[in-house]
Design an enzyme around this catalytic site. Structure first.
Site, PDB file in Angstrom:
ATOM      1  N   TYR A 148       0.864  -1.186   0.000  1.00 20.85           N
ATOM      2  CA  TYR A 148       0.000   0.000   0.000  1.00 20.85           C
ATOM      3  C   TYR A 148       0.891   1.223   0.000  1.00 20.85           C
ATOM      4  O   TYR A 148       1.819   1.325   0.808  1.00 20.85           O
ATOM      5  CB  TYR A 148      -0.897   0.002   1.248  1.00 20.85           C
ATOM      6  CG  TYR A 148      -1.805   1.212   1.344  1.00 20.85           C
ATOM      7  CD1 TYR A 148      -2.812   1.439   0.402  1.00 20.85           C
ATOM      8  CD2 TYR A 148      -1.664   2.141   2.377  1.00 20.85           C
ATOM      9  CE1 TYR A 148      -3.647   2.552   0.487  1.00 20.85           C
ATOM     10  CE2 TYR A 148      -2.498   3.249   2.475  1.00 20.85           C
ATOM     11  CZ  TYR A 148      -3.495   3.444   1.525  1.00 20.85           C
ATOM     12  OH  TYR A 148      -4.314   4.545   1.612  1.00 20.85           O
ATOM     13  N   ASP A 252       9.285   2.717  -0.283  1.00 18.47           N
ATOM     14  CA  ASP A 252       8.274   3.374   0.543  1.00 18.47           C
ATOM     15  C   ASP A 252       8.527   2.942   1.992  1.00 18.47           C
ATOM     16  O   ASP A 252       8.177   1.833   2.389  1.00 18.47           O
ATOM     17  CB  ASP A 252       6.880   2.953   0.065  1.00 18.47           C
ATOM     18  CG  ASP A 252       5.773   3.596   0.885  1.00 18.47           C
ATOM     19  OD1 ASP A 252       6.068   4.151   1.960  1.00 18.47           O
ATOM     20  OD2 ASP A 252       4.611   3.531   0.446  1.00 18.47           O
ATOM     21  N   LYS A 280       4.525   9.071   8.679  1.00 20.32           N
ATOM     22  CA  LYS A 280       4.253   8.549  10.027  1.00 20.32           C
ATOM     23  C   LYS A 280       5.233   9.097  11.073  1.00 20.32           C
ATOM     24  O   LYS A 280       5.039  10.200  11.559  1.00 20.32           O
ATOM     25  CB  LYS A 280       4.212   7.024  10.002  1.00 20.32           C
ATOM     26  CG  LYS A 280       3.112   6.530   9.016  1.00 20.32           C
ATOM     27  CD  LYS A 280       2.603   5.161   9.308  1.00 20.32           C
ATOM     28  CE  LYS A 280       1.669   4.627   8.232  1.00 20.32           C
ATOM     29  NZ  LYS A 280       0.263   4.674   8.514  1.00 20.32           N
TER      30      LYS A 280
END
Ligand SMILES: Cc1ncc(COP(=O)(O)O)c(C=O)c1O
Length: 441
Positions: A148, A252, A280
């Protein structure tokens, strides 16, 4: 009906929310539909614990899905944000802290020679993809099933996280041309990567180096993560394939960045991508993300170069304050603590499952773990999807009833923080022993 804690106020809020917001939430997995529950409505977070509006306390292994590596309301983070807020919440002009956070990223992350801050991981992915396309003059992308990278149109195909949780293979509303420009191959499948690169000229191979959105599924041959396949390094293979085929390698590290170690998975595995996507932890619980990479590539970004990307709130003073305060907490001892916590949980969960006679596969690394309800290794999305999802749902509900809040999806990782104590771990494992016995019967 569950025999868990009272939910009167949460239920009332959920009834109102359902008429006002799609599914009653602002992001799908929070709705907890895949485990047959209604959402928790949170009143406060304290360290490693959450308190809901009904006054029930939970040990929190979601930690806002990763940003809260220092736990909720860490005094150093709260002080930094409060001090920053008193001097203004946004300027739309450069600040000293933006320079400091760029330097902190460049110092830690091997591939990061230059940095651009944005506001979400989705925005970082979208921008890195644009840059990769501009730099290579190619449109296509190679991504992995179960990964994702945010809700970017072209990256939703066969995505993990909320799409996996809801069983959505692709989203309506994505233009056919965008979908066609994304080639999806199974994680850890060298032959599929080679065949795809023979057939298509791609701008980038885009990968979560430690994929955590189909549960935590290690790359084969990884040295910094437990529970994966042995053999030569899959990440090193991706580096070689990108170089041999004129594509960029984009990692990522929105989840793994600053969590699995200061320099992320790329440092632990010794494989340096061309571009890195971060999010994050770098925002310490406020909206911040970044993309970073080789100087010659990053100098293509406007205004240094011609690849346009901008943001009203990018490099926001509160977000950079929270991010820097969080990074300052992440010294060697902190990573030791995160590693010990994840290892103790992983070992304890394996033992509890064996005792209850429930087949599981547990993967873990510093600050991340997944308990798969699967009898055998989980090396790709197809294996993750074979997990016993009903059993997972029953387990997650049973844990909630015992005051432990796990990511409410088999296709996510647990996020322990620096402030999860041994006592939290023991409480979690005591709950897990009971919950596993319950789901076994
Ligand atoms: C690996 C990865 N990349 C990108 C994203 C998107 O980040 P955001 O939710 O901040 O848009 C996520 C979100 O969970 C993620 O896990």
């Amino acid at each position: 009906m569950s025999a868990g804690p009272s939910r009167a106020r949460s239920d009332e809020l959920h009834r109102r929310a359902a008429g006002l917001m799609p599914g009653g939430v602002n992001s799908p997995v929070r709705a907890m539909r895949s485990i047959g529950r209604d959402p928790l409505y949170i009143a406060a977070g304290e360290g490693a614990e959450l308190i809901d509006v009904d006054g029930t306390r939970y040990v929190d292994y979601v930690c806002s899905w990763g940003p809260l590596i220092a736990g909720h309301a860490h005094p150093r983070v709260v002080d930094a944000v409060t001090a920053a807020a008193s001097r203004g919440t946004s300027y739309g002009a450069p600040t000293e802290r933006e320079v400091e956070i760029a330097a902190a990223i460049a110092e830690r992350v091997p591939s990061a020679e230059m940095v651009r801050m944005v506001n979400s991981g989705t925005e970082a992915s979208m921008s890195a993809v644009r840059l990769a396309r501009a730099a290579t003059g190619r449109d296509k992308l190679l991504k992995f099933a179960g990964a994702y990278h945010g809700h970017v149109d072209g990256l939703l195909a066969d995505a993990g996280s909320g799409l996996a949780t809801a069983g959505i293979p692709a989203s309506p509303g994505v233009p056919a041309a965008q979908a066609a420009a994304t080639i999806v191959v199974p994680w850890n499948d060298r032959g599929a990567v080679e065949r795809a690169l023979d057939e298509h000229e791609v701008a980038a191979i885009l990968a979560e180096p430690y994929p955590a959105n189909m549960g935590l599924v290690p790359p084969a041959g990884a040295t910094g993560i437990e529970g994966g396949a042995a053999g030569p390094s899959f990440l090193a293979f991706l580096r070689e394939q990108a170089d041999a085929n004129g594509a960029l390698l984009v990692f990522d590290e929105v989840i793994s960045g600053f969590r699995v170690g200061p320099g992320g998975a790329q440092e632990l595995e010794g494989v340096t991508p061309d571009l890195t996507i971060l999010g994050k932890v770098i925002g310490g619980g406020l909206p911040a993300a970044a993309y970073a990479g080789r100087r010659d590539l990053m100098e293509r970004v406007a205004p240094a170069g011609d690849v346009y990307q901008a943001g009203t709130l990018s490099g926001n003073p509160l977000a950079t304050a929270a991010g820097l305060a969080t990074l300052e907490l992440l010294d060697g001892a902190a990573y030791g603590r995160l590693d010990a916590t994840a290892t103790a949980l992983a070992d304890g969960l394996r033992a509890a499952a064996a005792e209850a006679g429930v087949p599981v596969h547990v993967t873990h690394t510093t600050g991340l773990l997944t308990l798969f309800f699967h009898d055998g290794p989980v090396d790709d999305y197809a294996a993750a999807r074979q997990c016993d999802l009903d059993r997972f749902a029953a387990f997650a509900r049973a844990m909630l009833d015992r005051g432990v809040y796990l990511p409410p999806s088999q296709f996510e990782a647990w996020f322990p923080s620096l402030v999860h104590t041994d006592a939290h771990g023991e409480r979690t494992l005591a709950a897990a022993r009971e919950a596993l016995r319950q789901v076994a019967s």
